[in-house]
Structure formats: C-alpha cells, structure tokens
Design a protein around this motif. Structure first.
Motif, short mmCIF file in Angstrom:
data_model
loop_
_atom_site.label_atom_id
_atom_site.label_comp_id
_atom_site.label_asym_id
_atom_site.label_seq_id
_atom_site.Cartn_x
_atom_site.Cartn_y
_atom_site.Cartn_z
N LYS A 107 17.99 5.29 -0.45
CA LYS A 107 19.42 5.49 -0.67
C LYS A 107 20.19 4.24 -0.24
O LYS A 107 19.98 3.74 0.86
N VAL A 108 21.10 3.79 -1.13
CA VAL A 108 21.94 2.63 -0.82
C VAL A 108 23.37 2.94 -1.19
O VAL A 108 23.65 3.40 -2.30
N GLN A 109 24.28 2.70 -0.24
CA GLN A 109 25.71 2.78 -0.50
C GLN A 109 26.27 1.39 -0.24
O GLN A 109 26.21 0.89 0.88
N GLY A 110 26.78 0.77 -1.30
CA GLY A 110 27.32 -0.59 -1.18
C GLY A 110 27.02 -1.39 -2.43
O GLY A 110 26.22 -0.98 -3.27
N ASN A 111 27.66 -2.52 -2.55
CA ASN A 111 27.48 -3.37 -3.73
C ASN A 111 26.23 -4.22 -3.59
O ASN A 111 25.86 -4.63 -2.48
N ILE A 112 25.60 -4.48 -4.73
CA ILE A 112 24.34 -5.21 -4.74
C ILE A 112 24.44 -6.37 -5.73
O ILE A 112 24.90 -6.19 -6.85
N ILE A 113 24.00 -7.54 -5.29
CA ILE A 113 23.86 -8.69 -6.18
C ILE A 113 22.41 -9.14 -6.11
O ILE A 113 21.92 -9.51 -5.05
N ALA A 114 21.73 -9.08 -7.27
CA ALA A 114 20.35 -9.53 -7.36
C ALA A 114 20.30 -10.67 -8.38
O ALA A 114 20.51 -10.44 -9.57
N SER A 115 20.03 -11.87 -7.92
CA SER A 115 20.02 -13.01 -8.84
C SER A 115 18.86 -12.93 -9.82
O SER A 115 18.93 -13.51 -10.90
N GLY A 116 17.82 -12.21 -9.47
CA GLY A 116 16.68 -12.03 -10.36
C GLY A 116 16.68 -10.65 -10.98
O GLY A 116 17.38 -10.39 -11.95
N ARG A 134 13.79 2.86 -8.57
CA ARG A 134 12.54 3.57 -8.88
C ARG A 134 12.47 4.91 -8.14
O ARG A 134 13.11 5.10 -7.13
N GLY A 135 11.64 5.80 -8.68
CA GLY A 135 11.42 7.09 -8.04
C GLY A 135 12.70 7.89 -7.93
O GLY A 135 13.41 8.10 -8.90
N LYS A 136 13.03 8.30 -6.70
CA LYS A 136 14.23 9.09 -6.45
C LYS A 136 15.32 8.25 -5.80
O LYS A 136 16.12 8.74 -5.01
N ALA A 137 15.39 6.98 -6.17
CA ALA A 137 16.40 6.08 -5.62
C ALA A 137 17.80 6.60 -5.92
O ALA A 137 18.04 7.23 -6.95
N GLN A 138 18.72 6.34 -4.98
CA GLN A 138 20.13 6.69 -5.15
C GLN A 138 20.95 5.48 -4.75
O GLN A 138 20.86 5.01 -3.62
N VAL A 139 21.74 4.97 -5.71
CA VAL A 139 22.58 3.81 -5.45
C VAL A 139 24.02 4.17 -5.79
O VAL A 139 24.30 4.62 -6.91
N TYR A 140 24.90 3.99 -4.82
CA TYR A 140 26.34 4.25 -4.97
C TYR A 140 27.06 2.94 -4.71
O TYR A 140 27.23 2.55 -3.56
N GLY A 141 27.44 2.25 -5.77
CA GLY A 141 28.12 0.97 -5.62
C GLY A 141 27.97 0.15 -6.88
O GLY A 141 27.26 0.52 -7.81
N ASP A 142 28.66 -0.97 -6.93
CA ASP A 142 28.61 -1.85 -8.09
C ASP A 142 27.43 -2.79 -7.98
O ASP A 142 27.04 -3.21 -6.89
N VAL A 143 26.90 -3.14 -9.15
CA VAL A 143 25.69 -3.93 -9.23
C VAL A 143 25.91 -5.14 -10.14
O VAL A 143 26.49 -4.99 -11.22
N ARG A 144 25.45 -6.29 -9.70
CA ARG A 144 25.41 -7.49 -10.53
C ARG A 144 23.97 -8.00 -10.44
O ARG A 144 23.48 -8.27 -9.35
N ALA A 145 23.31 -8.12 -11.60
CA ALA A 145 21.90 -8.52 -11.58
C ALA A 145 21.53 -9.29 -12.84
O ALA A 145 22.14 -9.10 -13.89
N GLY A 146 20.52 -10.14 -12.71
CA GLY A 146 19.98 -10.84 -13.87
C GLY A 146 19.31 -9.86 -14.81
O GLY A 146 19.49 -9.91 -16.02
N LYS A 147 18.52 -8.94 -14.24
CA LYS A 147 17.87 -7.86 -15.00
C LYS A 147 18.01 -6.59 -14.18
O LYS A 147 17.88 -6.63 -12.96
N PHE A 148 18.25 -5.46 -14.85
CA PHE A 148 18.52 -4.20 -14.15
C PHE A 148 17.72 -3.09 -14.82
O PHE A 148 17.87 -2.84 -16.01
N LEU A 149 16.86 -2.42 -14.04
CA LEU A 149 16.02 -1.34 -14.54
C LEU A 149 16.31 -0.08 -13.74
O LEU A 149 16.31 -0.11 -12.51
#
Length: 134
Positions: A63-72, A77-92
C-alpha cells in the motif's frame, strides 16, 4: 558490476527521508519520502508507505499513499494499492491492483494531446454534435 540489495523487514518502521543506491526491498512501514537515484525499489505485500517516492524502477505489491515518480518503469502487482498521482516512463497495472489518482507518461509532453474532434467520417455533423461530451 553486481548491484547491492538492501532488505527492510516487515518489523521495520521509519519516519523521514530514505535515500539509497542499488536495490531495496521495503516490507515495513515508512512515512516521509523515498529518494532512489537508480536501481529497483520493491514495496512488498506487507509494506505501508505514506510518502513521496522518486526512483528509477519501482514495483509495488503493498500500500502506498503519495505521489510517485519513476523515471523508468512503475508496476502495480498483486493486491497493490496506490493512492496518489503517478509520473512514469512506463506504467503497468496488473489485474487485482488498485490505482486511485492521475497518471502522466514522462516520455510525452503534457501539451501533446490528440485531437479527436474530427473522428466521425460516416456520421453527419449533427450526429457528432449529439454525442455526449467528455
């Protein structure tokens, strides 16, 4: 060159800024920010993170609460929970994972949006006007 790997267990609790070089498996609780200059950050199933996360490649199972920047690459995956804005090169997002927020591709500029205003060729202008607006 072999990359070093650090593992923080489910019993780990941390407040503040976590910076690292190499690979990190985070399975505990963290509040603050994560700064990774390269490598792979894996947020495990038991992890709970309330933080701004910056890294190269990030895989989330927990579980993640917060914004994420992934340059790659960013993977939920699985039962992941993300609450926040995302900026990424590739996003699955794998089936079963939850994402609540906005996403932006780092590879394209935000002003490069396609124009779908002329998408109807067989329907007349009246039918196109009657279509619901998004």
């Amino acid at each position: 060159m072999k990359t070093e790997k650090t593992i923080l267990t489910a019993e780990t609790e941390f407040k503040g800024t976590l910076g690292f070089h190499g690979d990190l498996d985070l399975n505990g609780k963290l509040e603050g920010s994560i700064e990774a200059d390269n490598g792979l950050l894996t947020i495990g199933e038991s992890a709970m993170v309330k933080a701004e996360v910056h890294g190269q490649d990030i895989v989330i199972y927990g579980k993640v609460q917060g914004n994420i920047i992934a340059s790659g690459r960013l993977e939920l995956r699985g039962k992941a929970q993300v609450y926040g804005d995302v900026r990424a090169g590739k996003f699955l997002i794998e089936e079963g994972a939850l994402f609540v927020g906005r996403s932006e591709n780092l590879a394209t500029r935000s002003d490069e949006k396609p124009d779908f205003s002329q998408m109807f060729s067989k329907l007349g202008a009246d039918a196109a006007k009657a279509a619901p607006k998004a």
